[in-house]
Write a protein that holds these residues in place. Structure first.
Motif, short mmCIF file in Angstrom:
data_model
loop_
_atom_site.label_atom_id
_atom_site.label_comp_id
_atom_site.label_asym_id
_atom_site.label_seq_id
_atom_site.Cartn_x
_atom_site.Cartn_y
_atom_site.Cartn_z
N GLN A 74 2.43 3.32 -7.75
CA GLN A 74 1.27 2.95 -8.55
C GLN A 74 0.49 1.80 -7.89
OE1 GLN A 74 0.39 4.52 -11.52
NE2 GLN A 74 -1.50 3.35 -11.40
N LEU A 75 1.21 0.88 -7.26
CA LEU A 75 0.56 -0.24 -6.58
C LEU A 75 -0.34 0.25 -5.46
CD1 LEU A 75 0.20 -3.27 -5.90
CD2 LEU A 75 2.28 -3.10 -4.51
N ASN A 76 0.18 1.10 -4.59
CA ASN A 76 -0.61 1.62 -3.47
C ASN A 76 -1.79 2.45 -3.97
OD1 ASN A 76 1.05 0.51 -1.41
ND2 ASN A 76 2.52 2.16 -1.70
N SER A 77 -1.54 3.22 -5.03
CA SER A 77 -2.62 4.04 -5.59
C SER A 77 -3.71 3.16 -6.19
CB SER A 77 -2.04 4.96 -6.66
OG SER A 77 -3.07 5.67 -7.31
N SER A 78 -3.32 2.12 -6.89
CA SER A 78 -4.31 1.22 -7.52
C SER A 78 -5.17 0.52 -6.47
CB SER A 78 -3.59 0.18 -8.38
OG SER A 78 -2.90 0.80 -9.44
N ILE A 79 -4.53 0.06 -5.38
CA ILE A 79 -5.29 -0.61 -4.31
C ILE A 79 -6.32 0.33 -3.72
CG2 ILE A 79 -5.13 -1.67 -2.03
CD1 ILE A 79 -2.39 -2.76 -2.85
N GLY A 112 13.08 -3.27 1.26
CA GLY A 112 13.32 -2.49 2.46
C GLY A 112 12.07 -2.17 3.26
N THR A 113 12.31 -1.70 4.49
CA THR A 113 11.22 -1.44 5.44
C THR A 113 10.34 -0.28 5.00
OG1 THR A 113 12.62 -2.25 7.23
CG2 THR A 113 10.71 -0.94 7.86
N GLU A 114 10.92 0.72 4.35
CA GLU A 114 10.14 1.89 3.96
C GLU A 114 9.02 1.52 3.00
OE1 GLU A 114 10.78 6.31 1.93
OE2 GLU A 114 12.51 5.10 2.54
N LYS A 115 9.33 0.75 1.96
CA LYS A 115 8.31 0.32 1.00
C LYS A 115 7.29 -0.59 1.68
CE LYS A 115 10.20 2.39 -2.53
NZ LYS A 115 9.56 3.59 -3.11
N TRP A 116 7.79 -1.42 2.59
CA TRP A 116 6.90 -2.34 3.33
C TRP A 116 5.90 -1.55 4.16
CZ3 TRP A 116 6.33 -3.14 8.67
CH2 TRP A 116 5.61 -4.29 9.04
N VAL A 120 1.83 -1.54 3.99
CA VAL A 120 1.06 -1.86 5.20
C VAL A 120 0.03 -0.78 5.49
CG1 VAL A 120 1.24 -2.00 7.72
CG2 VAL A 120 2.77 -3.36 6.29
N GLU A 121 0.44 0.48 5.43
CA GLU A 121 -0.48 1.58 5.71
C GLU A 121 -1.59 1.64 4.67
OE1 GLU A 121 -0.81 3.30 8.33
OE2 GLU A 121 0.99 2.44 9.28
N THR A 122 -1.26 1.32 3.41
CA THR A 122 -2.29 1.28 2.37
C THR A 122 -3.34 0.21 2.69
OG1 THR A 122 -0.76 2.04 0.66
CG2 THR A 122 -2.72 0.86 -0.08
N LEU A 123 -2.87 -0.96 3.06
CA LEU A 123 -3.79 -2.06 3.39
C LEU A 123 -4.63 -1.74 4.62
CD1 LEU A 123 -1.44 -5.10 2.68
CD2 LEU A 123 -3.38 -4.34 1.30
N ARG A 137 -7.09 -7.24 8.13
CA ARG A 137 -6.66 -6.04 8.85
C ARG A 137 -5.95 -6.41 10.14
NH1 ARG A 137 -7.33 -0.69 9.27
NH2 ARG A 137 -7.40 0.25 11.34
N ALA A 138 -6.49 -7.40 10.87
CA ALA A 138 -5.88 -7.83 12.12
C ALA A 138 -4.47 -8.38 11.88
CB ALA A 138 -6.75 -8.87 12.80
N ARG A 139 -4.31 -9.16 10.82
CA ARG A 139 -3.00 -9.76 10.54
C ARG A 139 -1.98 -8.70 10.13
NH1 ARG A 139 -5.87 -14.63 7.12
NH2 ARG A 139 -6.44 -15.93 8.91
N VAL A 140 -2.42 -7.75 9.32
CA VAL A 140 -1.52 -6.67 8.91
C VAL A 140 -1.14 -5.80 10.11
CG1 VAL A 140 -1.35 -4.57 7.51
CG2 VAL A 140 -2.34 -6.63 6.53
N THR A 141 -2.11 -5.52 10.96
CA THR A 141 -1.84 -4.72 12.15
C THR A 141 -0.89 -5.42 13.10
OG1 THR A 141 -4.06 -3.73 11.97
CG2 THR A 141 -2.93 -3.49 14.08
#
Length: 477
Positions: A74-79, A112-116, A120-123, A137-141
């Motif tokens: 729901q978090l990724n969908s909302s973003i 865990g890494t999977e949720k992370w 990350v991909e959502t952002l 975007r640069a920091r997340v990348t």
């Protein structure tokens, strides 16, 4: 149209103040979807009224409730949904993304890494193509690239992606970002980012070179040559004047360390000497006269001695020779002195005097560097001979250079092609001529110059004689 230019039609502050506690209470009682529906409804109204402050509070509240409930789907969908809403305010999107970025580390440690990776991909999806989100975007990348590099470092064989591909992916992720054009990123952070791009390119280039077995073949189009070219391009984006500032010494040392590695790979010895000179000029390094400062100065000497002779190399060598700091290093001082003195350097003597020490250094343990030093000694000797001889037999020249006839001709030909000396070899007669045949114009120009000097001397002498005669006449009177 920017948020600042949109006219606010209504203020929803009171409605937001009333709804937020209710929504939080509903979420805590297990009615998350009902709470979200109420927030989304009010968010639409405040957004359409261009109420930036209220919209920002609402979008942040929506994703906070999802995060606190650990509902990452729901978090990724909302973003995603909130960032794509019609006429969504940039300030609201930016606040939402920046808030989500602060959760990344906690998500990885706790869930865990999977949720992370999902977050990350959502952002990255939300920030793609948006100039006002280029810095997040640069920091997340960068965080994602570091994750892929960690897969390469800690390869266990369980990952679906090979360690090699993980490293290449990390490099590709960063190299796609042109941070030097970002106006919202601080200068130091930009520099750190570019240095990270360079470091990963260096890693990939070395990996590909080792795989192809052509790590010393700089002319090869295979191996990591593509990455080496990209590395050079990225290095030009670093402002060296910025690196000179005292608070940026760590970045300066990191940058020149990588440039040294680039120069060595391409056997650009003079460039390497210049990079070490930049390191040596760093205040903290120069003050360490018995540690890093001494090591940097020694490397400057070694690589300037290995560099082919030209005006820049000669200038740098003479400046080093006149530097008082070099006098404290006896071996290095004498090595430079040998190259700056117009006298023959017989290789057997150089080998016996300097060899035992130089061969123990990290530079001359490399046989290629030792062979190149021998070549520089031979070239120095040829320049000295050309200075003192107009003609010399090939046999005598071979003896002075301690080479075979074929090696002598080969070295001489290379210097002639490079324009270092002028020479012609008469093979039937076995004679080397170091003086070019002069044209009639050259002879006349020299004759004219000599005549002017002669007439100047005659005039000076005549004036002296007149002065003496006048003084003698006054004495007699």
């Amino acid at each position: 149209m920017s948020d600042a230019n949109k006219k606010q039609e209504k203020d929803y502050t009171l409605e937001v103040d009333e709804l937020l506690p209710q929504a939080k209470s509903l979420a805590e009682s297990g009615k998350l979807q009902e709470a979200l529906d109420k927030l989304f409804a009010l968010e639409k109204q405040s957004r359409n009224a261009s109420d930036l402050k209220s919209t920002t509070r609402l979008v942040k509240a929506i994703i906070e409730l999802n995060y606190e409930a650990r509902d990452y789907t729901q978090l990724n969908s909302s973003i995603n949904v909130l960032s794509k809403k019609h006429s969504q305010l940039k300030g609201a999107i930016q606040a939402m993304v920046e808030l989500a970025v602060t959760w990344l580390e906690e998500v990885r440690e706790r869930d865990g890494t999977e949720k992370w990776l999902e977050l990350v991909e959502t952002l990255r999806t939300v920030t793609e193509g948006k100039l006002f989100l280029e810095t997040p975007r640069a920091r997340v990348t960068l965080a994602l690239a570091q994750h892929h590099e960690s897969l390469y470092r800690n390869a266990s064989g369980k990952s679906a992606i090979s360690p090699r591909d993980s490293l290449i992916t990390a490099s590709d992720l960063l190299i796609d970002l042109q941070v030097e054009t970002y106006s919202s990123m601080e200068r130091r952070e930009k520099t750190e980012f570019i240095l990270e791009q360079m470091r990963l390119l260096l890693e990939v280039a070395r990996l590909k070179d080792s795989e192809s077995g052509k790590k010393d073949d700089k002319d090869s189009l295979g191996g990591g040559e593509t990455e080496w070219v990209k590395f050079k391009v990225q290095s030009r984006k670093v402002n060296e004047q910025f690196l000179k500032e005292k608070e940026n010494e760590d970045l300066r040392l990191k940058y020149y360390d990588m440039m040294v590695q680039y120069g060595l790979r391409h056997h650009a010895y003079l460039d390497v000497a210049n990079y070490y000179y930049k390191v040596w000029e760093t205040p903290s390094i120069k003050e360490d006269t018995n540690g890093k400062g001494k090591a940097a100065l020694e490397h400057i000497v070694y690589y300037v001695a290995l560099s082919p002779h030209d005006n820049q190399q000669s200038d740098m060598m003479h400046r080093l020779y006149n530097d008082s700091a070099l006098e404290k290093l006896e071996v290095q001082y004498n090595l430079i002195k040998s190259f700056t003195t117009p006298e023959l350097m017989r290789w057997p003597g150089i080998e016996s005097v300097f060899g035992p020490f130089l061969r123990t250094t990290d530079v001359f343990q490399n046989d290629k560097h030792w062979e190149d030093l021998h070549t520089r000694v031979i070239e120095h000797n040829i320049r000295v001979i050309a200075k003192y001889y107009t003609r010399i037999t090939l046999t005598r020249l071979t003896t002075l250079l301690d080479l075979t006839p074929n090696q002598t001709e080969e070295t001489l030909a290379r210097l002639v092609v490079a324009g270092t000396v002028w020479a012609r070899v008469d093979r039937p007669a076995g004679i080397v001529n170091f003086r070019n045949k002069r044209s009639a114009e050259d002879v006349m120009n020299d004759w004219s110059s000599d005549m002017q000097k002669l007439l100047g001397l005659v005039e000076k002498t005549w004036m002296g004689m007149n002065a003496a005669q006048a003084a003698q006449s006054r004495v007699k009177a």
